[in-house]
Motif scaffolding. Structure first.
Motif, PDB file in Angstrom:
ATOM      1  N   UNK A 252       0.838  -1.210   0.000  1.00  0.00           N
ATOM      2  CA  UNK A 252       0.000   0.000   0.000  1.00  0.00           C
ATOM      3  C   UNK A 252       0.868   1.253   0.000  1.00  0.00           C
ATOM      4  N   UNK A 253       1.896   1.236   0.827  1.00  0.00           N
ATOM      5  CA  UNK A 253       2.756   2.416   0.924  1.00  0.00           C
ATOM      6  C   UNK A 253       3.443   2.680  -0.425  1.00  0.00           C
ATOM      7  N   UNK A 254       3.957   1.603  -1.008  1.00  0.00           N
ATOM      8  CA  UNK A 254       4.710   1.725  -2.258  1.00  0.00           C
ATOM      9  C   UNK A 254       3.836   2.219  -3.401  1.00  0.00           C
ATOM     10  N   UNK A 255       2.605   1.681  -3.485  1.00  0.00           N
ATOM     11  CA  UNK A 255       1.744   2.024  -4.628  1.00  0.00           C
ATOM     12  C   UNK A 255       0.896   3.263  -4.362  1.00  0.00           C
ATOM     13  N   UNK A 256       0.682   3.592  -3.094  1.00  0.00           N
ATOM     14  CA  UNK A 256      -0.266   4.663  -2.774  1.00  0.00           C
ATOM     15  C   UNK A 256      -1.702   4.248  -3.053  1.00  0.00           C
ATOM     16  N   UNK A 257      -1.933   2.939  -3.201  1.00  0.00           N
ATOM     17  CA  UNK A 257      -3.275   2.412  -3.461  1.00  0.00           C
ATOM     18  C   UNK A 257      -3.726   1.588  -2.249  1.00  0.00           C
ATOM     19  N   UNK A 258      -5.036   1.288  -2.212  1.00  0.00           N
ATOM     20  CA  UNK A 258      -5.550   0.627  -1.007  1.00  0.00           C
ATOM     21  C   UNK A 258      -6.088  -0.785  -1.215  1.00  0.00           C
ATOM     22  N   UNK A 259      -6.646  -1.074  -2.371  1.00  0.00           N
ATOM     23  CA  UNK A 259      -7.356  -2.348  -2.533  1.00  0.00           C
ATOM     24  C   UNK A 259      -6.389  -3.537  -2.550  1.00  0.00           C
ATOM     25  N   UNK A 260      -6.833  -4.627  -1.936  1.00  0.00           N
ATOM     26  CA  UNK A 260      -6.047  -5.853  -1.914  1.00  0.00           C
ATOM     27  C   UNK A 260      -6.921  -6.978  -2.455  1.00  0.00           C
ATOM     28  N   UNK A 261      -6.389  -7.709  -3.422  1.00  0.00           N
ATOM     29  CA  UNK A 261      -7.134  -8.792  -4.057  1.00  0.00           C
ATOM     30  C   UNK A 261      -6.641 -10.127  -3.488  1.00  0.00           C
TER      31      UNK A 261
ATOM     32  N   UNK B 122     -11.372  -5.770   8.195  1.00  0.00           N
ATOM     33  CA  UNK B 122     -10.717  -4.641   7.523  1.00  0.00           C
ATOM     34  C   UNK B 122     -11.340  -4.425   6.139  1.00  0.00           C
ATOM     35  N   UNK B 123     -11.474  -3.180   5.739  1.00  0.00           N
ATOM     36  CA  UNK B 123     -12.067  -2.885   4.428  1.00  0.00           C
ATOM     37  C   UNK B 123     -11.053  -3.003   3.283  1.00  0.00           C
ATOM     38  N   UNK B 124     -11.573  -2.805   2.072  1.00  0.00           N
ATOM     39  CA  UNK B 124     -10.740  -2.764   0.846  1.00  0.00           C
ATOM     40  C   UNK B 124     -10.093  -4.112   0.524  1.00  0.00           C
ATOM     41  N   UNK B 125     -10.771  -5.177   0.922  1.00  0.00           N
ATOM     42  CA  UNK B 125     -10.293  -6.525   0.571  1.00  0.00           C
ATOM     43  C   UNK B 125     -11.295  -7.101  -0.424  1.00  0.00           C
ATOM     44  N   UNK B 126     -10.821  -7.595  -1.548  1.00  0.00           N
ATOM     45  CA  UNK B 126     -11.704  -8.103  -2.608  1.00  0.00           C
ATOM     46  C   UNK B 126     -11.323  -9.541  -2.925  1.00  0.00           C
ATOM     47  N   UNK B 127     -12.321 -10.438  -2.832  1.00  0.00           N
ATOM     48  CA  UNK B 127     -12.042 -11.863  -3.052  1.00  0.00           C
ATOM     49  C   UNK B 127     -12.496 -12.265  -4.447  1.00  0.00           C
ATOM     50  N   UNK B 128     -11.620 -12.954  -5.153  1.00  0.00           N
ATOM     51  CA  UNK B 128     -11.908 -13.347  -6.538  1.00  0.00           C
ATOM     52  C   UNK B 128     -11.709 -14.859  -6.681  1.00  0.00           C
TER      53      UNK B 128
ATOM     54  N   UNK C 110     -10.985  -9.282 -15.135  1.00  0.00           N
ATOM     55  CA  UNK C 110     -12.222  -8.538 -15.336  1.00  0.00           C
ATOM     56  C   UNK C 110     -12.695  -7.880 -14.038  1.00  0.00           C
ATOM     57  N   UNK C 111     -12.660  -8.657 -12.958  1.00  0.00           N
ATOM     58  CA  UNK C 111     -13.113  -8.126 -11.666  1.00  0.00           C
ATOM     59  C   UNK C 111     -12.234  -6.949 -11.239  1.00  0.00           C
ATOM     60  N   UNK C 112     -10.926  -7.106 -11.414  1.00  0.00           N
ATOM     61  CA  UNK C 112     -10.032  -6.024 -10.976  1.00  0.00           C
ATOM     62  C   UNK C 112     -10.249  -4.799 -11.860  1.00  0.00           C
ATOM     63  N   UNK C 113     -10.386  -5.028 -13.163  1.00  0.00           N
ATOM     64  CA  UNK C 113     -10.527  -3.903 -14.087  1.00  0.00           C
ATOM     65  C   UNK C 113     -11.862  -3.192 -13.910  1.00  0.00           C
TER      66      UNK C 113
ATOM     67  N   UNK D 239      -7.872  -0.968 -11.575  1.00  0.00           N
ATOM     68  CA  UNK D 239      -6.445  -1.277 -11.440  1.00  0.00           C
ATOM     69  C   UNK D 239      -5.714  -0.156 -10.708  1.00  0.00           C
ATOM     70  N   UNK D 240      -6.165   1.074 -10.906  1.00  0.00           N
ATOM     71  CA  UNK D 240      -5.473   2.209 -10.295  1.00  0.00           C
ATOM     72  C   UNK D 240      -5.712   2.271  -8.786  1.00  0.00           C
ATOM     73  N   UNK D 241      -6.661   1.445  -8.289  1.00  0.00           N
ATOM     74  CA  UNK D 241      -6.883   1.383  -6.839  1.00  0.00           C
ATOM     75  C   UNK D 241      -6.237   0.159  -6.209  1.00  0.00           C
ATOM     76  N   UNK D 242      -5.695  -0.729  -7.031  1.00  0.00           N
ATOM     77  CA  UNK D 242      -5.278  -2.035  -6.523  1.00  0.00           C
ATOM     78  C   UNK D 242      -3.796  -2.024  -6.145  1.00  0.00           C
ATOM     79  N   UNK D 243      -3.557  -2.199  -4.838  1.00  0.00           N
ATOM     80  CA  UNK D 243      -2.181  -2.206  -4.337  1.00  0.00           C
ATOM     81  C   UNK D 243      -1.531  -3.561  -4.558  1.00  0.00           C
ATOM     82  N   UNK D 244      -2.273  -4.632  -4.247  1.00  0.00           N
ATOM     83  CA  UNK D 244      -1.621  -5.954  -4.216  1.00  0.00           C
ATOM     84  C   UNK D 244      -2.583  -7.061  -4.588  1.00  0.00           C
ATOM     85  N   UNK D 245      -2.014  -8.095  -5.179  1.00  0.00           N
ATOM     86  CA  UNK D 245      -2.685  -9.388  -5.334  1.00  0.00           C
ATOM     87  C   UNK D 245      -1.920 -10.339  -4.428  1.00  0.00           C
ATOM     88  N   UNK D 246      -2.634 -10.960  -3.490  1.00  0.00           N
ATOM     89  CA  UNK D 246      -1.971 -11.848  -2.527  1.00  0.00           C
ATOM     90  C   UNK D 246      -2.453 -13.268  -2.770  1.00  0.00           C
TER      91      UNK D 246
END
Ligand code: PMP
Length: 452
Positions: A147-156, A187-193, A218-221, A226-233
């Motif tokens: 999150x810090x590196x990208x300045x984005x919040x969402x985590x997939x 915690x918010x901003x977590x998206x399950x695919x 598709x879900x991320x886009x 994509x501009x909100x997505x910090x990480x895919x874990x």
């Protein structure tokens, strides 16, 4: 039967199964009463058996029973329990100092572990690490850093994924019971695919990798951005979710998508790492080079240690003081890790894991042919599983899974279950287990299936 623990060293524990009481024996039963009276009910135990000693492929209980270990303390003691090099180095360190706090006066062991992580993890780019105490803490830190590196919040994250029990990692984990139930809000901003789970892919395994990767993209886009997505874990083999090996081609597609969009790809190798799947890290199987990798479990032969390792420019994004913790990278745990890594190298444990697969997988496949309750056998190296279903269907059968595990326990085989549906028997023997014990454990499993 070999009389010694094998080349791992460890306590000189005869490497043979021995049952001298019923399981659990009287001393374990007495201890269990004390446990129930004083330990929180939320802390469960797979076997009602208390440990006294362990080494090689054997765990001895307080009644003198010697059980075959197909669990490794949940994928931790790959090098065996109390393996020589780790014990020696940890003991020397105990005599020097136990703690200064790496954030107060650092010490060489911490640096050496980070050097080893840079050498051993996939990719030849410049890498840095931070050491922490547990797998969950490592995953939390990976998300902080991304999150810090990208300045984005969402985590997939993925269906069937498991990442820990802290608030953030509960949110990242898929399965409700027992991990999340009643513990919200999360915690918010977590998206399950969806994940490419060939056995349960609706259109069948044939196009699973392509279809799942397209769905994720598709879900991320479309939904997250994509501009909100910090990480895919992702776990390269999903552990607690049932040893799900994503269909070949899924992980490379995911990695390419992440790279294209500046999303940090985090490989959670906490269960798969340190030789378990036949490589030092499971990502190597398809040549994936994650941006960040989380490790724990096998890293230190049983002492609590975990790490985030990754691209230097990502790891270094965080300001000084932004990462750390009182105990992170404890010097005794670091010494044990250096000993465990030395053992992994000396004994070529990736090769041992492949040898375990070579012996165990054909046996499991033969069992599947004889017992239609086994819907699928899967896994890599010494991370193998059988998914149990109602014969002729894909309907999960957790009751039979529990019954098979219990029958194994009664016969002195420590076996674990897993899976979103609780219907997966998973096998995680220490990588140093003797081949005779491995075969005997598989015989016990087969007897349990036959006795259903
Ligand atoms: N990630 C994965 C893939 C795991 O398997 C685990 C533990 N089972 C964790 C994270 C959490 O590790 P810990 O229990 O050390 O917090």
């Amino acid at each position: 039967m070999s009389a010694t623990p094998g080349p791992s060293g460890g306590p000189s524990l005869p490497q043979e199964r021995r049952l001298v009481t019923e399981i659990p024996g009287p001393v374990s039963r007495e201890l269990m009463e004390r446990k129930l009276a004083t330990v929180a009910a939320g802390v469960g135990s797979v076997l009602p058996v208390f440990a006294r000693r362990a080494g090689g492929g054997i765990a001895e209980d307080v009644d003198g029973n010697a059980l075959i270990d197909f669990g490794s303390g949940i994928a931790v003691t790959g090098v065996g329990n109390s393996a020589d090099a780790g014990v020696r180095r940890a003991a020397e360190q105990l005599g020097r100092f136990t703690h200064t706090c790496a954030m107060v006066t650092p010490y060489e062991g911490y640096v050496e572990v980070c050097e080893e992580l840079a050498r051993l993890t996939p990719g030849d780019h410049a890498k840095k690490s931070v050491l922490v105490n547990s797998g969950a803490e490592a995953v939390e830190n990976a998300v902080k850093i991304a999150r810090y590196h990208t300045g984005r919040q969402a985590v997939v994250v993925f269906e069937h994924g498991y990442h820990g029990r802290t608030n953030l990692t509960m949110a990242l984990t898929a399965k409700n019971m027992p991990y999340k139930h009643g513990f919200g809000p999360f915690a918010p901003e977590i998206h399950r695919v969806p994940v490419a789970y060939p056995f349960r892919w609706l259109t069948g395994p044939g196009n699973c990798a392509e279809e799942a990767a397209a769905l994720v993209a598709d879900r991320i886009t479309k939904e997250i951005g994509v501009a909100n997505t910090a990480a895919i874990v992702i776990e390269p083999v999903l552990g607690e979710g049932g040893f799900i090996v994503p269909a070949r081609g899924f992980l490379p597609r995911l990695a390419a998508f992440a790279k294209e969009h500046g999303i940090v790809l985090v490989a959670d190798e906490i269960q798969t790492g340190f030789c378990r799947t036949g490589h030092w890290f499971a990502c190597e199987d398809e040549g994936i080079v994650p941006d960040l990798i989380t490790t724990a479990k096998g890293i230190a032969g049983g002492l609590p240690l975990a790490a985030v390792t990754g691209r230097a420019e990502i790891m270094d994004a965080v300001h000084a003081g932004g990462l750390g913790g009182t105990y992170g990278g404890n010097p005794v745990a670091c010494a044990a890790a250096l000993g465990a890594i030395e053992t992994m190298r000396d004994l070529d444990l990736p090769a041992r894991a492949r040898r375990i697969e070579e012996i165990a997988k054909p046996r499991l496949l033969a069992m599947a042919a004889r017992h239609p309750v086994i819907g699928e056998v899967r896994g890599r190296g010494a991370m193998l599983a059988a998914e149990l279903v109602r014969p002729g269907t894909k309907e999960p059968d957790p009751a039979t899974t529990a019954a098979v595990a219990a029958a194994c326990h009664r016969e002195g085989l420590i076996g674990l279950t897993a899976g979103t549906y609780g219907n997966v028997l998973r096998f995680l023997p220490p990588l140093v287990i003797g081949e005779d014990l491995l075969t005997e454990g598989l015989d016990i499993l087969e007897d349990a299936l036959t006795g259903l």
